[in-house]
Design a protein around this motif. Sequence first.
Motif, PDB file in Angstrom:
ATOM      1  N   VAL A  21      62.623  25.480  52.712  1.00 55.77           N
ATOM      2  CA  VAL A  21      62.763  26.233  51.466  1.00 55.77           C
ATOM      3  C   VAL A  21      61.812  25.713  50.393  1.00 55.77           C
ATOM      4  O   VAL A  21      61.985  25.976  49.206  1.00 55.77           O
ATOM      5  N   GLN A  42      57.073  29.335  57.792  1.00 60.25           N
ATOM      6  CA  GLN A  42      58.450  28.942  58.054  1.00 60.25           C
ATOM      7  C   GLN A  42      59.050  29.892  59.076  1.00 60.25           C
ATOM      8  O   GLN A  42      59.105  31.102  58.861  1.00 60.25           O
ATOM      9  N   ALA A  52      65.713  30.516  55.444  1.00 59.36           N
ATOM     10  CA  ALA A  52      64.752  29.675  54.738  1.00 59.36           C
ATOM     11  C   ALA A  52      63.528  30.481  54.317  1.00 59.36           C
ATOM     12  O   ALA A  52      63.030  30.337  53.192  1.00 59.36           O
ATOM     13  N   ILE A  55      64.413  32.742  51.371  1.00 54.18           N
ATOM     14  CA  ILE A  55      64.507  31.978  50.124  1.00 54.18           C
ATOM     15  C   ILE A  55      63.130  31.569  49.634  1.00 54.18           C
ATOM     16  O   ILE A  55      62.806  31.693  48.442  1.00 54.18           O
ATOM     17  N   TYR A  56      62.293  31.080  50.537  1.00 57.59           N
ATOM     18  CA  TYR A  56      60.939  30.669  50.162  1.00 57.59           C
ATOM     19  C   TYR A  56      60.184  31.847  49.535  1.00 57.59           C
ATOM     20  O   TYR A  56      59.556  31.703  48.474  1.00 57.59           O
ATOM     21  N   GLN A  59      61.492  32.691  46.042  1.00 61.31           N
ATOM     22  CA  GLN A  59      61.178  31.712  45.009  1.00 61.31           C
ATOM     23  C   GLN A  59      59.691  31.656  44.673  1.00 61.31           C
ATOM     24  O   GLN A  59      59.318  31.408  43.528  1.00 61.31           O
ATOM     25  N   THR A 377      68.617  27.795  46.575  1.00 63.00           N
ATOM     26  CA  THR A 377      68.937  28.439  47.862  1.00 63.00           C
ATOM     27  C   THR A 377      69.924  29.594  47.711  1.00 63.00           C
ATOM     28  O   THR A 377      70.454  30.087  48.708  1.00 63.00           O
ATOM     29  N   ARG A 385      73.425  27.353  53.078  1.00 59.94           N
ATOM     30  CA  ARG A 385      72.810  26.586  51.995  1.00 59.94           C
ATOM     31  C   ARG A 385      72.966  25.088  52.249  1.00 59.94           C
ATOM     32  O   ARG A 385      72.041  24.312  52.037  1.00 59.94           O
ATOM     33  N   LEU A 388      70.578  24.109  55.034  1.00 61.73           N
ATOM     34  CA  LEU A 388      69.193  24.024  54.561  1.00 61.73           C
ATOM     35  C   LEU A 388      68.936  22.738  53.790  1.00 61.73           C
ATOM     36  O   LEU A 388      67.877  22.127  53.910  1.00 61.73           O
TER      37      LEU A 388
END
Length: 410
Positions: A21, A42, A52, A55-56, A59, A377, A385, A388
């Motif tokens: 993440v 990822q 993951a 989320i990456y 963000q 996350t 979460r 991760l």
Amino acid sequence: MPENSNETSDDVRVVELFAGVGGFRIGLERASKRFKTIWNNQWEPSTKRQDASLIYSRQFGIEGHSNEDINTVPTSCIPEHDLLVGGFPCQDYSVATTLKNSGGIEGKKGVLWWQIYRIISEMVNRPKYLFFENVDRLLKSPASQRGRDFGIILASLADLDYTVEWRVINAAEYGMPQRRRRTYITGYLNTTKLAHNISSDLKTILSDGIFAQSFPAQVKEGCHVSEFAINGNLAEISANFKHEFHNAGVIKGRDVTTVSVVPIYDGPALTLGELILPDSEVPKEFFIDDETLPKWKYLKGAKKETRVTADGYEYKYSEGAMAFPDSLDKPSRTIITGEGGQGPSRFKHVIKTDSGRYRRLTPMELERLNMFPDNHTKGASDLRRAFLMGNALVTGIVEKVGLVLISNID
């Protein structure tokens, strides 16, 4: 020249593999705005929902993000970069044979270290700098031939023309809020000024190297410096390696210097209690009810009892007690991937709040222990979460290394 209008000649272009993440990205970008992540990968195998990756992307944006099995990504699809980073999985790095058509090695199928090796070796212009993270047992793996796996990694990087440092760092020993011990590895292409200024000796480990400047340390009392050369091709190293690596060291060419060090640190220290939320902000499912509490206490407690296997074999079982509840005036224990879920567990964190109630840690608190932004996350389930964060690194480590690295690079 920069490849697009968003880059400048002063930028350090970063590629992040096994990105999770984004722990490396967060740490580096806190250290300096010069670090610019231009491509990242990822991929979670055997998982339909790629939490993951989602989320990456949320963000940091989808530009330059790859959610593909790295084994299938051609090196030509990865942009030229200055710094390659990643927390690659700990696996069996043994070399099966030598093959002329594979650059001289054939690692065990699916071992992701060899994808890093492939990418570096196939880049037209290799990255000037490397920064990797792994578990602390990497230095002693496998149990049947201690040190072999790390010896293969160091030799393969030396053969790719890198000078390499390593240090096992426990984040809590440098004031961070979690007792998380990991192996960190930095590498510098031998054409760089940084590599030129580093030698394969104790001075690098204690004063001149990137880790010495980031995390001051001294030789552990009674420990002697070990110096040796890693000889042979990678297949021969795989078959015959017999050296021991300590928790700090450097390799230049194939010459290794390694020694056990202990931290020098007397600064501020974060504790678990400083990071927890007030009860009013904690969902009720994180509190442990009176009916379940005895099960938690049993699992956390010391045991010396007779157990019987499914096929009727009787054996003696014993284990020591775990802290219960977890201390609020110390750094936390290491977060594990099984931290989530309501079920009682020996290894999950349990705290006792000011109200006298027992509870588990929330996802936000787990993020804080890894020094991630709050709710980084968010969007995944509480269970995921926690998983991760169990897989993540302490971003404060990356930030401190990044601060020193940026002041030493060309």
